[in-house]
Every structure is written in C-alpha cells, then in structure tokens.
Design an enzyme around this catalytic site. Sequence first.
Site, short mmCIF file in Angstrom:
data_model
loop_
_atom_site.label_atom_id
_atom_site.label_comp_id
_atom_site.label_asym_id
_atom_site.label_seq_id
_atom_site.Cartn_x
_atom_site.Cartn_y
_atom_site.Cartn_z
N THR A 163 -6.56 9.36 7.79
CA THR A 163 -6.18 8.01 8.21
C THR A 163 -5.07 8.06 9.26
OG1 THR A 163 -4.96 7.98 6.12
CG2 THR A 163 -6.97 6.71 6.21
N GLN A 212 8.41 -7.20 12.67
CA GLN A 212 9.13 -8.46 12.47
C GLN A 212 8.87 -9.00 11.06
OE1 GLN A 212 8.75 -10.99 15.91
NE2 GLN A 212 8.94 -12.81 14.63
N ALA A 226 4.78 5.79 4.05
CA ALA A 226 4.74 5.16 5.37
C ALA A 226 5.73 5.89 6.28
CB ALA A 226 5.11 3.69 5.24
N ARG A 272 -5.89 3.86 3.87
CA ARG A 272 -6.75 3.98 2.69
C ARG A 272 -6.13 3.24 1.50
NH1 ARG A 272 -11.12 6.97 1.64
NH2 ARG A 272 -11.62 7.63 -0.47
N GLY A 273 -4.80 3.28 1.42
CA GLY A 273 -4.12 2.60 0.32
C GLY A 273 -4.47 1.12 0.25
N GLU A 274 -4.69 0.51 1.41
CA GLU A 274 -5.03 -0.92 1.45
C GLU A 274 -6.42 -1.14 0.82
OE1 GLU A 274 -4.02 -4.52 1.72
OE2 GLU A 274 -2.63 -3.09 2.60
N PHE A 334 1.06 2.42 12.31
CA PHE A 334 -0.26 2.10 11.72
C PHE A 334 -1.17 3.31 11.67
CE2 PHE A 334 -0.18 0.22 16.10
CZ PHE A 334 -0.96 1.16 16.74
N ALA A 335 -2.13 3.21 10.76
CA ALA A 335 -3.16 4.23 10.64
C ALA A 335 -4.06 4.15 11.86
CB ALA A 335 -3.98 3.96 9.37
N SER A 358 0.84 -1.21 0.00
CA SER A 358 0.00 0.00 0.00
C SER A 358 0.87 1.27 0.00
CB SER A 358 -0.95 0.00 1.20
OG SER A 358 -0.23 0.14 2.42
N HIS A 359 2.15 1.14 0.35
CA HIS A 359 3.04 2.31 0.33
C HIS A 359 4.33 2.00 -0.43
CE1 HIS A 359 0.03 3.51 3.16
NE2 HIS A 359 0.39 4.75 2.89
N HIS A 402 2.17 14.45 1.26
CA HIS A 402 2.57 13.22 1.94
C HIS A 402 1.96 11.98 1.29
CE1 HIS A 402 4.35 11.10 5.24
NE2 HIS A 402 4.66 12.24 5.85
P1 NDP Z 1 -1.51 -2.36 9.67
O1 NDP Z 1 -2.89 -2.34 10.20
O2 NDP Z 1 -1.09 -3.46 8.79
O3 NDP Z 1 -0.53 -2.23 10.92
C1 NDP Z 1 0.79 -2.09 10.69
C2 NDP Z 1 1.61 -2.20 11.96
O4 NDP Z 1 1.14 -3.24 12.82
C3 NDP Z 1 2.99 -2.60 11.54
O5 NDP Z 1 3.91 -2.07 12.46
C4 NDP Z 1 2.87 -4.12 11.59
O6 NDP Z 1 4.12 -4.79 11.60
C5 NDP Z 1 2.10 -4.31 12.86
N1 NDP Z 1 1.41 -5.59 12.92
C6 NDP Z 1 0.53 -6.09 12.03
N2 NDP Z 1 0.10 -7.32 12.42
C7 NDP Z 1 0.75 -7.59 13.58
C8 NDP Z 1 0.73 -8.70 14.48
N3 NDP Z 1 -0.02 -9.77 14.25
N4 NDP Z 1 1.53 -8.65 15.57
C9 NDP Z 1 2.30 -7.56 15.81
N5 NDP Z 1 2.35 -6.49 15.00
C10 NDP Z 1 1.57 -6.49 13.90
O7 NDP Z 1 -1.14 -1.03 8.85
P2 NDP Z 1 -2.04 0.19 8.40
O8 NDP Z 1 -2.85 -0.23 7.24
O9 NDP Z 1 -2.73 0.78 9.57
O10 NDP Z 1 -0.88 1.22 7.92
C11 NDP Z 1 0.03 0.84 6.91
C12 NDP Z 1 0.96 1.97 6.58
O11 NDP Z 1 0.24 3.03 6.05
C13 NDP Z 1 1.78 2.54 7.74
O12 NDP Z 1 3.14 2.35 7.42
C14 NDP Z 1 1.43 4.02 7.77
O13 NDP Z 1 2.52 4.90 8.02
C15 NDP Z 1 0.91 4.24 6.35
N6 NDP Z 1 -0.02 5.36 6.33
C16 NDP Z 1 0.43 6.58 5.90
C17 NDP Z 1 -0.43 7.66 5.91
C18 NDP Z 1 0.05 9.02 5.53
O14 NDP Z 1 -0.73 9.97 5.65
N7 NDP Z 1 1.26 9.22 5.10
C19 NDP Z 1 -1.84 7.54 6.29
C20 NDP Z 1 -2.18 6.21 6.74
C21 NDP Z 1 -1.30 5.16 6.74
P3 NDP Z 1 4.56 -5.55 10.21
O15 NDP Z 1 4.78 -4.46 9.20
O16 NDP Z 1 5.80 -6.29 10.59
O17 NDP Z 1 3.42 -6.46 9.84
O1 PYC Z 2 -3.01 4.99 2.86
O2 PYC Z 2 -4.26 6.32 4.09
C1 PYC Z 2 -3.29 6.09 3.34
C2 PYC Z 2 -2.39 7.22 3.02
C3 PYC Z 2 -2.66 8.54 3.01
C4 PYC Z 2 -1.53 9.20 2.63
C5 PYC Z 2 -0.58 8.26 2.40
N1 PYC Z 2 -1.13 7.06 2.66
#
Ligand code: NDP
Ligand code: PYC
Length: 334
Positions: A157, A305, A120, A183-185, A176-177, A44-45, A117
């Site tokens: 998010t 991990q 991740a 949203r990307g997911e 995590f969000a 997603s990123h 932005h």
């Molecule tokens: P997830 O819900 O997949 O959560 C990700 C985090 O939780 C990671 O650190 C992940 O580690 C950890 N995790 C997941 N499963 C487990 C588990 N079973 N046990 C322990 N830890 C776990 O991610 P999101 O969809 O919420 O977010 C993904 C990315 O999107 C992030 O990197 C975030 O920065 C980015 N994002 C950026 C935005 C922006 O505005 N720039 C806006 C929103 C999100 P692992 O990676 O090892 O699985």
């Molecule tokens: O996936 O929510 C998202 C997001 C927003 C900006 C960058 N990633």
Amino acid sequence: MIRMTLDEVRELAVRILRRHGFGEAHVQAMADTLVAGERDECASHGIWRLLGCIATLKAGKVSADAEPELHDVAPGLVRVDARGGFSQCAFRLGLPHLVEKARSQGIAAMAVNRCVHFSALWVEIEALTDAGLVALATTPSHAWVAPAGGHKPIFGTNPIAFGWPRPDGPPFVFDFATSAVARGEIQLHERAGKPIPLGWGVDEQGQPTTDASAALRGAMLTFGGHKGSALAAMVELLAGPLIGDLTSAESLAYDGGSGSSPYGGELLVAIDPRRMLGASAQEHLARAETLFEGIVGQGARLPSQRRFEARARSARDGVAIPEALHRELLALLE
Ligand code: NDP
Ligand code: PYC
C-alpha cells in the site's frame, strides 16, 4: 462508542504493551504513535492497530525488546538497524542524527532497516518539520495491490508522506497510500460490516467489488491508475532494494500467511531550506506561504487541516472508541 480522554487511551495502550512483554522504550514509543493516530481521528492507524501489534508478536514476527543499532554511513546518510523490532524506537534513535546531518549538509537521508511497520508516516514527518526541515518518507508494506493493467498483487500500500515547515502555524503535510486507500481502512469497513466504494479493490476473480472481505482476499487497486502504480513501484525501489531491504512481495513471503504487520525498510529524506537558500531564505519561504494562501483562498483545504482540527477537538473532548474494539483491547489485558 466509549468516550475516553487521551490520557486514558495512552494508559490502556501502555498497560497492554507491558502486559505482553514489550521493552519499556518500545512501550512508550509505540503508545505515542497509537495515541497520535487516535487523537488525529486517523482510525485506520490509531488504537485499533494494537490488536495487530499483539497478533504480530504472538506470531513471532516482531521482537518485543530489540535494541536498534545506529550506523553513521556517510556525512549525509544514517542507517538504523531496527533488528526486527517495531519501527518507532529505530526512528527515535536515528532522528537527531538525521536532523544534524540535514542541517550540516543541507540534505540527508535515513534508512531504517529490518523494522516491522504498522504506523502512519505523518508522525515522523512532523518530527522533522518541527525541526524546521522539509521532509519525505516512504515504506513498502505487503504485496496486496495489483499494478494498473494487471490483477495480481505485487505492490504494498506504499505510503508517501511529505512535510513543509511553516513559520506561523502547523506544517503543510500530506501522507497517503499509493493504493486507492490504506488497507487498514478496508479492514475497518470489514469490521463495521460496511461496503467499500468501487475502485478500492477487486475480488479473487479480478472483478470490481464493494465487498470489503472480497477486496482483502483479491487485490487492492492503486490510486490514479498508472500514476499511482508507478509511484508504488518507486516506493518499492527506494525503500526496498536501494536501502538493502525487502520489497512488499518479499515481506509477504516472509510473513508466511501469519497476517502480521509488514517487515522491511523505510527511507526518510530531510532538507534544510535555510541551508539550501542561504541569505534569501526568508524571501523564498514567504513565496511558499503565497502558494498555500492561493489554495485555501479559493475554498480548498490543505492536507492535514482536518487532522489538526481533530487534534484540537480530541485534546478538548477526548476520543470515541467503538465498544467492540474497547472490549477486544481489554481482553488483551487478561
Ligand atoms: P487518505 O486517502 O485519506 O489521504 C490522506 C491524505 O490526504 C492526508 O494527508 C489527508 O489530510 C489528505 N486529504 C484527504 N482529503 C483531502 C482533501 N479533500 N483535501 C486535501 N487533502 C485531503 O489516506 P490513505 O488511506 O491513503 O492513508 C492513510 C494513512 O495510512 C497514512 O497516514 C499512511 O501513512 C498510512 N499507511 C501506512 C502504511 C504503512 O505501511 N506503514 C501503508 C499504507 C498507509 P487529512 O488527514 O487532514 O484529511
Ligand atoms: O493500512 O495499508 C495499511 C498499512 C500497512 C501497514 C500499516 N498500515
């Protein structure tokens, strides 16, 4: 799927960014971030985001050659004005100053303002844990997420990322969000024609949905109900008004329906544990290791991990990119 080495992915990203006129500093910094996402199997990123970067440029919502400006605000505070560019170059400019301030003051913060932005946050967190610092980062996005108990999008998010350096091996990092998922997911589910789990979003009538497009049109939901909702509000405040930048609602209004990446600010905080703890640092940092051992010792895994395992795998085997995405990326070279 198309298999590519990391060098090939990077080369493709660099060619596309140059072809569209990004300044060389942006090309290199953005390519590093895009490849890091792909390498760590954070699709997603990863390289998919290049489509959004180019669309944002074509919509006139990002500057391709902005030169960020550094402002040394206080002994523990640095501000970088990204001047409408993507966030990476601004972060790179501010990073050594944030590190130096955290080391000399014990704690320091960096505000990145007026940045676009797409990435991740763990990429930046790791730069700080590599310097031996405990780190926190957060940023709003666009108003896509309804508050718990409401139904109209008001929050972004709004990711929260945290890092803790460890003496022998990779840092403890979560990122995590504050929405149930980034949203990307959901966008990747839409592209793949796959349903989303219940709990990620509601449709335009506020009804729970498994239809990715309906959730993207309606509202995303926070994780953990009122808890995620409060954290999302905290992110709005910390990386919006507190640093003199936009909320997610203001970012979406600025976007004006163009579908570009969010525009606004990011807040980073860095703490030097050795400055905090002085002579007793070793003893207390060892107790942190006991905590991590207690987690993995019962079969649970640490956040990141999976990512670090993916990183090792990708360095060895390369990565697999969906064919359709690969075609769309090549089309950006025409
Ligand atoms: P997830 O819900 O997949 O959560 C990700 C985090 O939780 C990671 O650190 C992940 O580690 C950890 N995790 C997941 N499963 C487990 C588990 N079973 N046990 C322990 N830890 C776990 O991610 P999101 O969809 O919420 O977010 C993904 C990315 O999107 C992030 O990197 C975030 O920065 C980015 N994002 C950026 C935005 C922006 O505005 N720039 C806006 C929103 C999100 P692992 O990676 O090892 O699985
Ligand atoms: O996936 O929510 C998202 C997001 C927003 C900006 C960058 N990633």
